[in-house]
Enzyme design. Structure first.
Site, short mmCIF file in Angstrom:
data_model
loop_
_atom_site.label_atom_id
_atom_site.label_comp_id
_atom_site.label_asym_id
_atom_site.label_seq_id
_atom_site.Cartn_x
_atom_site.Cartn_y
_atom_site.Cartn_z
N LYS A 36 -2.74 20.98 -2.65
CA LYS A 36 -1.94 20.09 -2.80
C LYS A 36 -2.54 19.09 -3.77
O LYS A 36 -3.51 18.41 -3.93
CB LYS A 36 -1.66 19.04 -1.56
CG LYS A 36 -0.76 17.80 -1.81
CD LYS A 36 -0.62 16.92 -0.48
CE LYS A 36 0.16 15.95 -0.79
NZ LYS A 36 -0.33 14.86 -1.22
N HIS A 71 0.59 13.01 -6.64
CA HIS A 71 0.23 11.92 -5.39
C HIS A 71 1.08 10.81 -5.02
O HIS A 71 0.69 9.85 -4.97
CB HIS A 71 -1.31 11.71 -5.54
CG HIS A 71 -2.09 11.40 -4.18
ND1 HIS A 71 -3.04 12.34 -3.89
CD2 HIS A 71 -2.02 10.22 -3.44
CE1 HIS A 71 -3.63 11.76 -2.84
NE2 HIS A 71 -3.01 10.55 -2.62
N GLY A 76 7.13 14.07 -4.89
CA GLY A 76 6.99 13.03 -5.74
C GLY A 76 8.51 12.25 -5.98
O GLY A 76 9.12 13.02 -6.75
N TYR A 87 0.75 -1.10 0.31
CA TYR A 87 -0.01 0.09 -0.14
C TYR A 87 0.92 1.19 0.08
O TYR A 87 0.51 2.31 -0.69
CB TYR A 87 -0.89 -0.06 1.33
CG TYR A 87 -1.58 1.35 1.44
CD1 TYR A 87 -2.71 2.00 0.67
CD2 TYR A 87 -1.33 2.18 2.47
CE1 TYR A 87 -3.02 3.04 0.77
CE2 TYR A 87 -1.86 3.31 2.75
CZ TYR A 87 -2.83 3.82 1.91
OH TYR A 87 -3.37 5.17 2.02
N SER A 125 2.43 18.07 -7.41
CA SER A 125 2.38 16.72 -6.93
C SER A 125 1.39 15.89 -7.74
O SER A 125 0.44 16.54 -8.26
CB SER A 125 2.03 16.56 -5.48
OG SER A 125 1.51 15.46 -4.95
N TYR A 168 -9.46 16.04 2.90
CA TYR A 168 -10.21 15.26 2.03
C TYR A 168 -11.49 15.93 2.17
O TYR A 168 -12.04 15.81 3.05
CB TYR A 168 -9.98 13.89 1.83
CG TYR A 168 -9.04 13.25 1.40
CD1 TYR A 168 -8.48 13.76 -0.04
CD2 TYR A 168 -8.26 12.22 1.94
CE1 TYR A 168 -7.19 13.09 -0.61
CE2 TYR A 168 -7.04 11.70 1.53
CZ TYR A 168 -6.64 12.16 0.11
OH TYR A 168 -5.50 11.44 -0.36
N ARG A 191 13.74 10.58 -2.79
CA ARG A 191 14.48 9.42 -1.94
C ARG A 191 15.96 9.74 -1.33
O ARG A 191 16.56 8.84 -0.85
CB ARG A 191 14.53 8.06 -2.87
CG ARG A 191 13.25 7.93 -3.61
CD ARG A 191 12.42 7.08 -2.35
NE ARG A 191 11.12 6.64 -3.18
CZ ARG A 191 10.12 7.63 -3.57
NH1 ARG A 191 10.09 8.72 -3.09
NH2 ARG A 191 9.01 6.84 -4.11
N GLY A 241 7.13 11.59 1.21
CA GLY A 241 5.95 10.48 1.64
C GLY A 241 6.87 9.02 2.17
O GLY A 241 7.07 8.96 3.06
N GLN A 278 -4.08 17.68 6.62
CA GLN A 278 -4.45 17.30 5.53
C GLN A 278 -5.94 17.10 5.36
O GLN A 278 -6.41 16.27 6.13
CB GLN A 278 -3.74 16.41 4.83
CG GLN A 278 -4.04 16.24 3.38
CD GLN A 278 -4.96 14.74 3.37
OE1 GLN A 278 -5.03 14.10 4.13
NE2 GLN A 278 -6.03 14.84 2.28
N VAL A 338 0.04 10.98 4.90
CA VAL A 338 0.21 9.68 4.56
C VAL A 338 -0.96 8.85 5.19
O VAL A 338 -1.04 8.79 6.49
CB VAL A 338 1.40 8.85 4.74
CG1 VAL A 338 1.44 7.28 4.28
CG2 VAL A 338 2.60 9.45 3.78
N GLY A 339 -2.06 8.46 4.38
CA GLY A 339 -3.19 7.63 5.07
C GLY A 339 -2.63 6.28 5.67
O GLY A 339 -1.73 5.92 5.26
C1 LIG Z 1 0.78 5.24 1.73
C2 LIG Z 1 0.55 6.73 1.12
C3 LIG Z 1 -0.56 7.27 1.52
C4 LIG Z 1 -0.97 8.45 1.32
N1 LIG Z 1 -1.83 9.14 1.52
C5 LIG Z 1 -2.17 10.45 1.14
C6 LIG Z 1 -3.29 11.09 2.17
O1 LIG Z 1 -3.97 10.48 2.89
N2 LIG Z 1 -3.39 12.41 1.62
C7 LIG Z 1 -2.66 13.12 0.64
O2 LIG Z 1 -2.69 14.13 0.28
N3 LIG Z 1 -1.52 12.31 0.09
C8 LIG Z 1 -1.48 11.08 0.50
N4 LIG Z 1 -0.31 10.34 -0.24
C9 LIG Z 1 0.40 11.28 -0.86
C10 LIG Z 1 1.47 11.90 -0.27
O3 LIG Z 1 1.24 12.81 0.58
C11 LIG Z 1 2.62 12.32 -1.26
O4 LIG Z 1 2.08 13.20 -2.02
C12 LIG Z 1 3.40 11.45 -2.14
O5 LIG Z 1 3.69 10.37 -1.18
C13 LIG Z 1 4.98 11.96 -2.18
O6 LIG Z 1 5.45 11.06 -3.20
P1 LIG Z 1 6.90 10.18 -2.49
O7 LIG Z 1 6.16 9.27 -1.62
O8 LIG Z 1 7.51 9.59 -3.70
O9 LIG Z 1 7.42 11.14 -1.58
C14 LIG Z 1 0.03 9.19 0.20
C15 LIG Z 1 1.27 8.53 -0.12
C16 LIG Z 1 1.41 7.30 0.36
C17 LIG Z 1 2.70 6.52 -0.22
C1 LIG Z 2 -8.73 6.78 -0.35
C2 LIG Z 2 -7.33 7.18 -0.31
C3 LIG Z 2 -6.75 7.72 1.04
C4 LIG Z 2 -5.13 7.70 1.14
C5 LIG Z 2 -4.49 8.30 0.02
O1 LIG Z 2 -4.57 9.46 -0.38
C6 LIG Z 2 -3.68 7.45 -0.61
O2 LIG Z 2 -3.70 6.06 -0.44
O3 LIG Z 2 -3.10 7.78 -1.63
#
Ligand SMILES: Cc1cc2nc3c(=O)[nH]c(=O)nc-3n(C[C@H](O)[C@H](O)[C@H](O)COP(=O)(O)O)c2cc1C
Ligand SMILES: CCCCC(=O)C(=O)O
Length: 378
Positions: A252, A276, A308, A25, A274, A130, A311, A330, A128, A79-80
């Site tokens: 975002k 995501h 995005g 995930y 971003s 939604y 690393r 993230g 953050q 990060v959810g």
């Molecule tokens: C496991 C996971 C869950 C995420 N959940 C959310 C979230 O709940 N809300 C949100 O705005 N972005 C969420 N994101 C996106 C991150 O905020 C971010 O934009 C992204 O991880 C950046 O890329 P990187 O993982 O390569 O650093 C999630 C990313 C990951 C990897």
């Molecule tokens: C329903 C998605 C919630 C978390 C999220 O933003 C992600 O997993 O990327």
């Protein structure tokens, strides 16, 4: 942790310690994962200009983020389900960010609630949001963020429709979760993870619990969430959010110059370039590919944050060189959290801090403000 020298090392430990469904995930992306790969690959292709015999003895990595001092040009991204990577993960990550002098962003989809985190950390954090169909719930959530003294609201604008992540479906990472023999065996071989999560405050979506008459039942919450992402969301809703959130606002999930122009008119203090983390529109450009055009168009009017594919500290330097003011990370910190909890997040931040410091030194730069495209070999 002496043997851990880079984020990939943390990723490998994360993979070993956390059940596959939760590791995947975090690690994987949507559909073909082209955008996920492009985020990482496009950053790595950017080459630096080595400069020699410059006095780099006074390197200083501090900066400001939305006018507030920060020890590094970094922010922990929302990060959810962070608390499923490690028990009370949100609290551990927030504490590590605050100890390192940078902001932490709590996701709407977190396991620990806004109140759980606020009660267990010293300083304000970002929240953050939604926007869901139930606007009464959203208004109440914003009021909770205000009561918890959250210092910025990050409105995520790229998830009205959810990109499919094949791995999640195959792993039964659905709500309610699907169980299989292999999944049970996987969990049984990770007792430390199971014990940690069981010791945590919650095992469901902490921010949503009170809403459904106090139920902790993940199935009920999941069914509700699945119906709640609002495909009607539009710029008028941003105005509404602006009118009820008195503090700093960050949009975002922007990749397009026209959208960035619109965002700059909303009164938001910052936007995050971003996609995501390659989890939404598969086939979208990498974040770094579009960063320069967004900076050109609106960088003088609104603070540009970036995420995005980061690393390493080298990647942070690349994004700053192309005009980002600061970067969100993230997966880089989630790998640290899954591997070792709070100390793992601190380790991820140490790694990136040291890499950035060395990269600045070898490029002949002493301050974050000095970093621009002169440090690049283009
Ligand atoms: C496991 C996971 C869950 C995420 N959940 C959310 C979230 O709940 N809300 C949100 O705005 N972005 C969420 N994101 C996106 C991150 O905020 C971010 O934009 C992204 O991880 C950046 O890329 P990187 O993982 O390569 O650093 C999630 C990313 C990951 C990897
Ligand atoms: C329903 C998605 C919630 C978390 C999220 O933003 C992600 O997993 O990327």
């Amino acid at each position: 942790m002496k043997h851990i020298t880079c984020i990939e090392d943390l990723r490998q430990v994360h993979k070993r310690k956390v059940p596959k469904a939760f590791f995947d995930y975090a690690d994987r992306g949507s559909y073909s994962e082209d955008t996920l790969r492009a985020n990482v690959d496009d950053l790595q292709q950017i080459k630096f200009r080595q400069r020699i015999l410059v006095d780099v003895s006074k390197r200083d990595l501090s900066t400001t983020i939305l006018g507030e001092p920060a020890a590094l040009p970094l922010i922990l991204a929302p990060v959810g389900l962070t608390g499923m990577q490690y028990g009370d993960g949100e609290i551990h990550a927030c504490r590590a960010a605050q100890a390192a002098g940078i902001p932490y962003t709590l996701s709407t989809m977190s396991i620990c609630s806004i109140e759980d985190v606020a009660a267990n950390v010293d300083k304000p954090f970002w929240f953050q949001l939604y926007v869901m169909k139930d606007r009464g719930f959203i208004k109440a959530l914003i009021e909770r963020a205000i009561a918890a003294k959250c210092s910025a609201l990050v409105l995520t604008v790229d998830l009205q429709v959810i990109g499919q992540r094949h791995a999640d479906i195959k792993n039964g990472m659905t709500v309610p979760p699907e169980w299989s023999l292999s999944k049970l065996v996987d969990f049984a071989t990770k007792p430390a993870w199971v014990a940690g999560v069981l010791r945590g405050k919650r095992r469901t979506f902490g921010n949503l619990v009170g809403h459904l008459k106090g139920t902790d039942d993940i199935t009920a919450l999941g069914t509700w969430i699945a119906t709640q992402f609002d495909t009607t969301l539009n710029w008028k809703d941003v105005e509404w959010i602006r009118s009820i959130w008195p503090g700093k606002l960050i949009l975002k999930g922007i990749l397009d110059v026209e959208d960035a122009e619109e965002a700059a008119k909303t009164g938001a203090q910052a936007l995050v370039v971003s996609n995501h983390g390659g989890r939404q529109l598969d086939g979208a450009p990498s974040s770094i590919e579009v960063l320069p055009e967004v900076v050109d168009a609106v960088g003088s009017r609104i603070e540009i944050l970036f995420d995005g594919g980061i690393r390493s500290g080298q990647d942070v330097m690349r994004a700053l060189a192309l005009g980002a003011k600061s970067c969100m990370i993230g997966r880089a910190y989630i790998h640290g959290l899954g591997a070792y909890g709070g100390p793992g997040v601190a380790k991820a931040l140490d790694i990136i801090r040291n890499e950035l410091s060395v990269t600045m030194g070898l490029c002949g730069v002493n301050t974050i403000a000095e970093i621009d495209d002169h440090v690049l070999a283009i």
